[in-house]
Design an enzyme around this catalytic site. Sequence first.
Site, PDB file in Angstrom:
ATOM      1  N   HIS B  49       6.042 -13.853 -12.727  1.00 37.73           N
ATOM      2  CA  HIS B  49       7.482 -13.924 -12.495  1.00 37.73           C
ATOM      3  C   HIS B  49       8.200 -14.624 -13.635  1.00 37.73           C
ATOM      4  O   HIS B  49       7.674 -15.555 -14.241  1.00 37.73           O
ATOM      5  CB  HIS B  49       7.760 -14.651 -11.176  1.00 37.73           C
ATOM      6  CG  HIS B  49       7.313 -13.883  -9.974  1.00 37.73           C
ATOM      7  ND1 HIS B  49       8.028 -12.822  -9.471  1.00 37.73           N
ATOM      8  CD2 HIS B  49       6.216 -13.998  -9.193  1.00 37.73           C
ATOM      9  CE1 HIS B  49       7.384 -12.331  -8.410  1.00 37.73           C
ATOM     10  NE2 HIS B  49       6.280 -13.030  -8.233  1.00 37.73           N
ATOM     11  N   CYS B 436     -11.615   7.252  -5.263  1.00 34.77           N
ATOM     12  CA  CYS B 436     -12.568   7.541  -4.181  1.00 34.77           C
ATOM     13  C   CYS B 436     -12.931   6.278  -3.424  1.00 34.77           C
ATOM     14  O   CYS B 436     -13.651   6.327  -2.433  1.00 34.77           O
ATOM     15  CB  CYS B 436     -13.805   8.289  -4.679  1.00 34.77           C
ATOM     16  SG  CYS B 436     -15.181   7.255  -5.192  1.00 34.77           S
TER      17      CYS B 436
END
Lengths: 435, 484
Positions: B49, B436
């Site tokens: 941030h 996957c």
Amino acid sequence: MKAYDYDIVVIGGGPAGLAAAVAARDAGAGDILILERDREPGGILNQCIHNGFGLHTFREELTGPEYAARFIAMVRERHITCLTETMVTDIDRDKTVTAVNRTQGVFRIRACAVVLAMGCRERARGALHIPGYRPAGIFSAGTAQRLVNMEGYLPGREVVILGSGDIGLIMARRMTLEGAKVKVVAELLPYSGGLKRNIVQCLDDFGIPLKLSHTVVAIRGRERVEGVTLAQVDAAGKPVPGTEEDYACDTLLLSVGLIPENELTRGMGVEMDAVTAGPAVNESLETNLPGVFACGNVLHVHDLVDYVSEEAACAGRNAAIFAEKRRIGEIADSGPQGVASGCEPETVLVPGPGVRYTVPQRIRTERMGERLTVRFRAGAVYRDAYIGVYCNEERVIHRRKPVIAPGEMETIILEKRLLTAYSNLQQITITIEEA
Amino acid sequence: MYDVCIIGAGVTGCAIARELSRYRASVCVVERCEDVCCGTSKANSAIVHAGYDAANGSLMARLNVKGNAMMGALAQELDFPFLRNGSLVTCLREADIPGLEALLDRGRKNGVTGLRILSREEAHAVEPNLSDAVAAALYAPSGGIVCPFLLTIALAENAAVNGVTFRFDTNVKEIRRENGQYILETGQGQIKSRLVVNAAGVYADVFHNMVSEDKIHITPRRGEYCLLDRSAGGHVRHTIFTLPTERGKGVLVTPTVHGNLLTGPTATDITDREGTDTTRAGLDEVMEKAAQAVRDIPFRETITSFSGLRAHEDGHDFIIGEPADAPGFFDAAGIESPGLTAAPAIGVMVADLLRDRLRLQKNDSFRARRKGILRPADLCVEDRNELIRKHPAYGTIVCRCESVTEGEIIDAIRRPVGARSLDGVKRRTRAGMGRCQSDFCSPRVMEILARELGIPMEAVTKCGGASRVVGKRMEKGGQEGTAS
């Protein structure tokens, strides 16, 4: 120096790749190379130790490994090279294949024609947004099958299965035979996505309940699965409050759909079909990139391996024809600028009402054989319905079928003389029409 | 007897351990799980941030801005992925533009540089997939994204190389002060230490309250996320926030350093400190709110969803330092967002406090640099082939989705503070992190773990504890057989 290293490079040594290579050789192709990422050829058949394979191809009932062994033997007899534990990482538009393995490192192969036969993978839990914890004990049915049948381990003892596709059904039986207790198979849809014979042989024969229109709404257990909650879903697939039922189990198997593995295909810029999630192909099973063919589950998901072999043989033969034409100079040796599909008149195959997709997606009637097999799937279950085929606006086939279901691939044969009778055949529409 | 015992091997504990390893001291990190980065540090927005959110004058604001400034050099030094992709705080109504201006003002007072407000047109020009509703945006060029796993792991490895001991699977049950030292009763016996650092995330209040009458209270605030495939990773370039509310920074949409697209989090206060389950309502909320500021998010490409717990302290500020009635016990508590950003600065701050207290001397053999796991995919073909010739394991791709080789997995297991579970391998190498979701590679990774750790396949776990993956096949009649 030769312009390319191999006439045909086949990507994947599963049932599709093996059959394509065999057919290509039998059609006269010279150097053929199969690249397989697993330790041995045969693909997913190696873990399918149940029988029922080969009824169409060999007129006998074989197990998966037996079926694969027949094709592996044919590949060997034809002295076709198969590199195993070799991963293809990239294919260029000019058909240069980049692969890596532990003995050769990273290497590049220039192919005259490429056959895509990478198969498919199972849809993961995330795509379904199944909520709950993420403990050990959640497997795709295929991974569980591999663990039991090839590696010799038991994924769990008390099992709930979500999804009634064929692998889910087969694993319900398999886990039961291994001594596990399969408590229930739940299916989100109001019908099973699997073959009828598998529902009978894998669930009914073992007294395993199938709950249609149900899904998993919670997974409990922080380290290992401790239980799941099933709930009924409404027509929109949303769980109906108040219908929750808890099942204690240590394992959840997911059989919730297969996704063609087309990362390499997309990387090449091949035109895709949004419904099949495979490449769009013409009557030769050739993609929009000339000399790039596709077959098997990478093209569209099949339910019978026999049809995979048949389709792959078609792709292999056409790849051989392509390589031969290029050899004798009938096709310019200039990469993707060869005979681009689209330069010749094409008839578009349109999935009409009731039909989800067709393969192929387009036909050059000039180039098709006397008979062309078109495969498609229905979008819902139909009883006593008709398959209709329209050339432009005119209905040319109207065939009654007692049952049509999304779980079973349908085929229709188009005869060349039927299509060439039209001087300006823009589109062929396949529909399912209720009586 | 240690000089310092740090409770918790999350990013905060590991940052403190690494900074402390610059000094000559015996330091131990105790962690209840089997690996570092198993709590809040592993399930968050992975954002560095800029620092405009925290209240002016708060510790949170100061450490956020400082940690942000440190991140680039630290990423170089410790070799973890960090990208300053810039953040956009969007507002969806013209009427909310004053809210952006207030945020800009707060940011400037916090020392954030480069902030400016983009008009509707400017915002859409830099980020074409913003929704039509976006009326303006606060642009923060110093905002960034980081891999929270690799940051934490890098800090831990470097700390370990510089002499810090890590004790895993060690659950602290009780802390008491006796004869000027602390005694920690754990599931693995007693640990004695002169000083204790409390970096226990959502459990930090439990440990604090064992030694101090000046009670603190932490609420686990659950945040649910959806992670999308790399095919969707280019959907936005910047981290897209909406105007924050009192409940937090809202649902964001961001690329990750590995090229995925991440959306979330929700903010639900719960009581269960282990409540990291996702809920249907939460995931629906993520999808709905993410779509407010960014259009056409391909949620079909979701590969997994997860939830993490923020350690929200009632005062909503970091609590760092020594409670008046517990000398030698140092809190690093209430470390919620922007805790990941602030971690390097928290590390320095706490290490300085401990150094001064113990009058620690410099560790002359401290090695600041650490190399991450070698990725053959990052090498040129010649170098990659040379590597494969020397170590053929780098030629076997185990995880096809993320192109992870056996060589990388072996490295992840063998290096200091190495992987001991499937998730440990996944966090270090990305094997199993792809589309996957470990379907294809998990049997192979288990095999490598079993071989490298010298344990049977049946003992391999997903994430330590009881998370075993497979059992032996049974003989007829349901009895567990011998290796058949």
